[in-house]
Design a protein around this motif. Sequence first.
Motif, PDB file in Angstrom:
ATOM      1  N   PRO A   1      28.127  57.138  24.252  1.00 36.26           N
ATOM      2  CA  PRO A   1      27.109  57.906  24.979  1.00 36.26           C
ATOM      3  C   PRO A   1      26.075  56.977  25.596  1.00 36.26           C
ATOM      4  CG  PRO A   1      26.759  58.060  22.614  1.00 36.26           C
ATOM      5  CD  PRO A   1      28.058  57.357  22.799  1.00 36.26           C
ATOM      6  N   ARG A   2      25.606  57.337  26.769  1.00 39.85           N
ATOM      7  CA  ARG A   2      24.550  56.574  27.429  1.00 39.85           C
ATOM      8  C   ARG A   2      23.215  57.051  26.878  1.00 39.85           C
ATOM      9  NH1 ARG A   2      25.203  51.711  29.668  1.00 39.85           N
ATOM     10  NH2 ARG A   2      23.605  51.262  31.224  1.00 39.85           N
TER      11      ARG A   2
ATOM     12  N   PRO B   1      34.679  54.683  32.648  1.00 40.53           N
ATOM     13  CA  PRO B   1      33.241  54.769  32.362  1.00 40.53           C
ATOM     14  C   PRO B   1      32.985  55.727  31.198  1.00 40.53           C
ATOM     15  CG  PRO B   1      33.642  54.909  34.717  1.00 40.53           C
ATOM     16  CD  PRO B   1      34.984  54.987  34.057  1.00 40.53           C
ATOM     17  N   GLY B   2      32.053  55.360  30.351  1.00 35.16           N
ATOM     18  CA  GLY B   2      31.754  56.183  29.187  1.00 35.16           C
ATOM     19  C   GLY B   2      32.555  55.821  27.959  1.00 35.16           C
TER      20      GLY B   2
END
Length: 218
Positions: A146-147, A56-57
Amino acid sequence: MKSVPVKIRPLSPTGRIPTYATDGAAAFDLYAAEDTIIGPGETKKVPLGFAVEIPPGYEMQIRPRSGISLNTKLRVANAPGTVDSDYRGEVVVIIDNIAEPHEVHPHRAVHVCLDGTAELALTARQPTYKIRSSDRIAQAVIVPVPRVKFVETDEELAKTGRGCGGFSSSGISLTERDCLVTLGYDVREIMSMSEAEVHARLETRLSPYVTAAKEEAE
């Protein structure tokens, strides 16, 4: 150097684990898991024979290999292609053959392979390419993503020197640079010129042609 562990699951006996060509290579090579023939104007999915679990990420970005782009008409269609961290299916590379279709010549029809060799084919439009299993067809990197959290606002956005300027607004247009190349200028010289210098040089070179055209019109 930071190492990012990525789980990989083989899905085919002909699938190969990606590898780095050198210690300093930024991207790892991707290998075709099966033979694929791509005729002029065609787009094909080339399977790699594996699935991955990207942390994730992060995302996997699939990019073209410079040698293939330089020496063939094959292109990674959606470069850079994205493999999301929650995707668990087989990874494929979407490849275009941007060559223009033209007449079939059975007496000299071949499939051009990525190593420069050719294989006979009874009916092939030129140039038709054959990707063979285990050919290096693309490269990829694992990069952080980045979210983003969008914050809606009715306020004015921060001022910049560019403002609302869109395409080609941040410098001189490519058309003017191309004109100077056509007129015999060295590309490196053109790239080192300021905007004012390019305008002035182009105006000077084109001035005699403009004057002649005006005199002819009169």
